[in-house]
Motif scaffolding. Structure first.
Motif, short mmCIF file in Angstrom:
data_model
loop_
_atom_site.label_atom_id
_atom_site.label_comp_id
_atom_site.label_asym_id
_atom_site.label_seq_id
_atom_site.Cartn_x
_atom_site.Cartn_y
_atom_site.Cartn_z
N GLY A 168 0.82 -1.12 -0.05
CA GLY A 168 0.14 -0.01 0.00
C GLY A 168 0.79 1.18 -0.16
N ASN A 169 2.21 1.06 0.45
CA ASN A 169 3.02 2.54 0.49
C ASN A 169 3.36 2.48 -1.17
OD1 ASN A 169 2.79 2.60 3.13
ND2 ASN A 169 4.44 1.26 3.70
N LEU A 170 3.24 1.51 -1.73
CA LEU A 170 3.90 1.98 -3.30
C LEU A 170 3.07 2.90 -4.07
CD1 LEU A 170 5.31 -1.67 -3.83
CD2 LEU A 170 6.64 0.36 -3.01
N ALA A 171 1.76 2.48 -3.93
CA ALA A 171 0.51 3.03 -4.79
C ALA A 171 -0.63 3.24 -4.02
CB ALA A 171 0.60 2.46 -6.32
N THR A 172 -1.35 4.23 -4.40
CA THR A 172 -2.79 4.45 -3.84
C THR A 172 -3.50 3.27 -4.12
OG1 THR A 172 -3.27 5.99 -5.78
CG2 THR A 172 -2.36 6.93 -3.71
N LYS A 173 -3.34 2.51 -5.31
CA LYS A 173 -4.21 1.72 -5.87
C LYS A 173 -3.44 0.60 -6.36
CE LYS A 173 -8.94 0.85 -7.58
NZ LYS A 173 -10.08 1.41 -8.11
N THR A 174 -3.66 -0.74 -5.92
CA THR A 174 -2.81 -1.65 -6.38
C THR A 174 -3.67 -2.85 -7.03
OG1 THR A 174 -2.42 -2.64 -4.09
CG2 THR A 174 -0.54 -1.36 -5.25
N TRP A 175 -3.32 -3.82 -7.62
CA TRP A 175 -4.03 -4.63 -8.32
C TRP A 175 -3.26 -6.06 -8.39
CZ3 TRP A 175 -8.79 -3.06 -10.22
CH2 TRP A 175 -8.86 -1.73 -10.50
N ILE A 176 -3.96 -7.04 -7.90
CA ILE A 176 -3.23 -8.54 -7.59
C ILE A 176 -4.22 -9.61 -8.36
CG2 ILE A 176 -3.27 -10.40 -5.93
CD1 ILE A 176 -2.42 -8.45 -4.05
N MET A 177 -3.32 -10.39 -9.14
CA MET A 177 -3.72 -11.60 -9.62
C MET A 177 -2.68 -12.67 -9.42
SD MET A 177 -4.50 -12.60 -13.92
CE MET A 177 -5.71 -11.71 -13.90
N PHE A 178 -3.48 -13.94 -9.39
CA PHE A 178 -2.37 -15.08 -8.65
C PHE A 178 -3.04 -16.35 -9.58
CE2 PHE A 178 -6.16 -15.67 -5.92
CZ PHE A 178 -6.17 -16.97 -5.90
N SER A 179 -1.96 -17.25 -9.64
CA SER A 179 -2.21 -18.55 -10.29
C SER A 179 -1.64 -19.54 -9.30
CB SER A 179 -1.25 -18.61 -11.69
OG SER A 179 -1.06 -20.08 -11.97
N GLY A 180 -2.53 -20.66 -9.22
CA GLY A 180 -2.29 -21.66 -8.25
C GLY A 180 -3.21 -21.60 -7.31
N THR A 181 -2.73 -21.29 -5.79
CA THR A 181 -3.64 -21.31 -4.63
C THR A 181 -3.23 -20.23 -3.59
OG1 THR A 181 -2.53 -23.12 -3.75
CG2 THR A 181 -4.62 -23.40 -4.72
N VAL A 182 -3.77 -19.62 -2.82
CA VAL A 182 -3.47 -18.76 -1.79
C VAL A 182 -3.74 -19.66 -0.48
CG1 VAL A 182 -3.89 -16.58 -0.50
CG2 VAL A 182 -3.78 -16.45 -3.14
N SER A 183 -2.75 -19.54 0.38
CA SER A 183 -2.76 -19.99 1.66
C SER A 183 -4.15 -19.36 2.36
CB SER A 183 -1.73 -19.84 2.70
OG SER A 183 -0.55 -20.73 1.99
N TYR A 184 -5.02 -20.23 3.24
CA TYR A 184 -6.19 -19.80 3.43
C TYR A 184 -7.11 -19.14 2.81
CZ TYR A 184 -2.64 -19.84 7.73
OH TYR A 184 -1.58 -20.07 8.32
N LYS A 185 -7.18 -19.78 1.59
CA LYS A 185 -8.05 -19.45 0.63
C LYS A 185 -9.53 -19.30 0.96
CE LYS A 185 -9.43 -20.80 -4.15
NZ LYS A 185 -9.30 -21.69 -5.39
N ASP A 186 -9.87 -20.19 1.65
CA ASP A 186 -11.23 -20.08 2.00
C ASP A 186 -11.50 -18.84 2.69
OD1 ASP A 186 -11.82 -22.42 0.63
OD2 ASP A 186 -11.64 -23.60 2.68
N GLU A 187 -10.70 -18.30 3.70
CA GLU A 187 -10.85 -17.25 4.41
C GLU A 187 -10.94 -15.91 3.60
OE1 GLU A 187 -7.88 -17.26 7.57
OE2 GLU A 187 -8.58 -19.16 8.46
N VAL A 188 -9.98 -15.81 2.68
CA VAL A 188 -9.63 -14.95 1.72
C VAL A 188 -10.86 -14.62 0.64
CG1 VAL A 188 -8.36 -13.46 0.24
CG2 VAL A 188 -7.42 -14.87 2.14
N GLY A 189 -11.45 -15.99 0.34
CA GLY A 189 -12.37 -15.82 -0.64
C GLY A 189 -11.76 -15.41 -2.30
N LEU A 190 -10.54 -15.64 -2.71
CA LEU A 190 -9.99 -15.20 -3.85
C LEU A 190 -10.06 -16.35 -4.53
CD1 LEU A 190 -6.92 -12.98 -2.68
CD2 LEU A 190 -9.36 -12.36 -3.07
N THR A 191 -10.01 -16.30 -5.90
CA THR A 191 -10.04 -17.03 -6.99
C THR A 191 -8.87 -16.74 -8.03
OG1 THR A 191 -12.40 -17.39 -6.90
CG2 THR A 191 -11.45 -18.38 -8.83
N ALA A 192 -8.08 -17.80 -8.45
CA ALA A 192 -7.02 -17.68 -9.46
C ALA A 192 -7.61 -17.17 -10.64
CB ALA A 192 -6.36 -19.30 -9.39
#
Length: 208
Positions: free
Chosen positions: A62-86
């Motif tokens: 968040g210190n790098l830019a006022t708005k950032t974007w994220i995309m991932f391939s594979g899986t994120v740890s604690y995926k069910d808690e975050v609710g993100l989809t690859a």
């Protein structure tokens, strides 16, 4: 059918082949790729943690830019808690920018928001992440799409592809064996009555 002692070596061979092809053709990527983010790789402002390169510090991000974007391939740890989809692009913002004690972040995609109560986002093994510091969503989406095309397959995808290939091979072999056996059975069934009719009957009397 394929002998059982051939199935495991064949599966391992297919997994190794798919992994080699994906890594050679698509190339190796670092766990997190950054686009247009103002930081040096060796500086303390790097959002990735030193002890594990797959860990992303959302506070530093968040210190790098006022708005950032994220995309991932594979899986994120604690995926069910975050609710993100690859494969989807999410905007990342601090839930309450004025509250320094609040470490919650929101991941938003097309009006749907997921709240993550933590500052560290970790990728699992064989997973890859992309971060864009562009303000414009269309530009970030274009960059993320280019990154996604060269991103290697995840370990789960490679295993599923290998299992699918193994299933197809076993199915083809089993179908071929069944067809051959059925043809042989039909041929034997057609020859048996003919040979039976050609045999002389036991009670037949021959007159001279």
């Amino acid at each position: 059918m394929v002998p059982k002692h051939f199935e495991l070596p064949l599966l391992l061979l297919l997994i190794e082949l798919l992994a080699t092809v994906s890594m050679e053709e698509l190339g190796e990527l670092s766990p997190w790729e950054f686009s247009n983010c103002p930081y040096k790789a060796s500086s303390d402002a790097t959002p990735t943690m030193l002890y594990t390169p797959r860990l992303l510090n959302l506070r530093k991000l968040g210190n790098l830019a006022t708005k950032t974007w994220i995309m991932f391939s594979g899986t994120v740890s604690y995926k069910d808690e975050v609710g993100l989809t690859a494969g989807y692009l999410y905007s990342v913002t601090k839930r309450d920018p004025e509250d320094s004690s609040d470490h919650s972040y929101t991941f938003t995609r097309r009006g749907t928001t997921h709240v993550y109560t933590g500052e560290l986002l970790q990728l699992d093994t064989w997973s890859y992440g992309f971060v864009s510091c562009d303000e414009d969503e269309a530009t970030a989406m274009k960059e993320a799409d280019l990154w996604w095309r060269k991103c290697p397959y995840s370990s789960l995808t490679i295993i599923l592809m290998a299992l699918g290939a193994l299933f197809i091979v076993v199915l083809i072999v089993a179908t071929t064996v069944c067809i051959i056996r059925r043809r042989r059975a039909r041929r034997a069934a057609n020859l048996y009555p003919l040979s039976k009719r050609m045999r002389p009957k036991r009670d037949t009397i021959l007159y001279v």
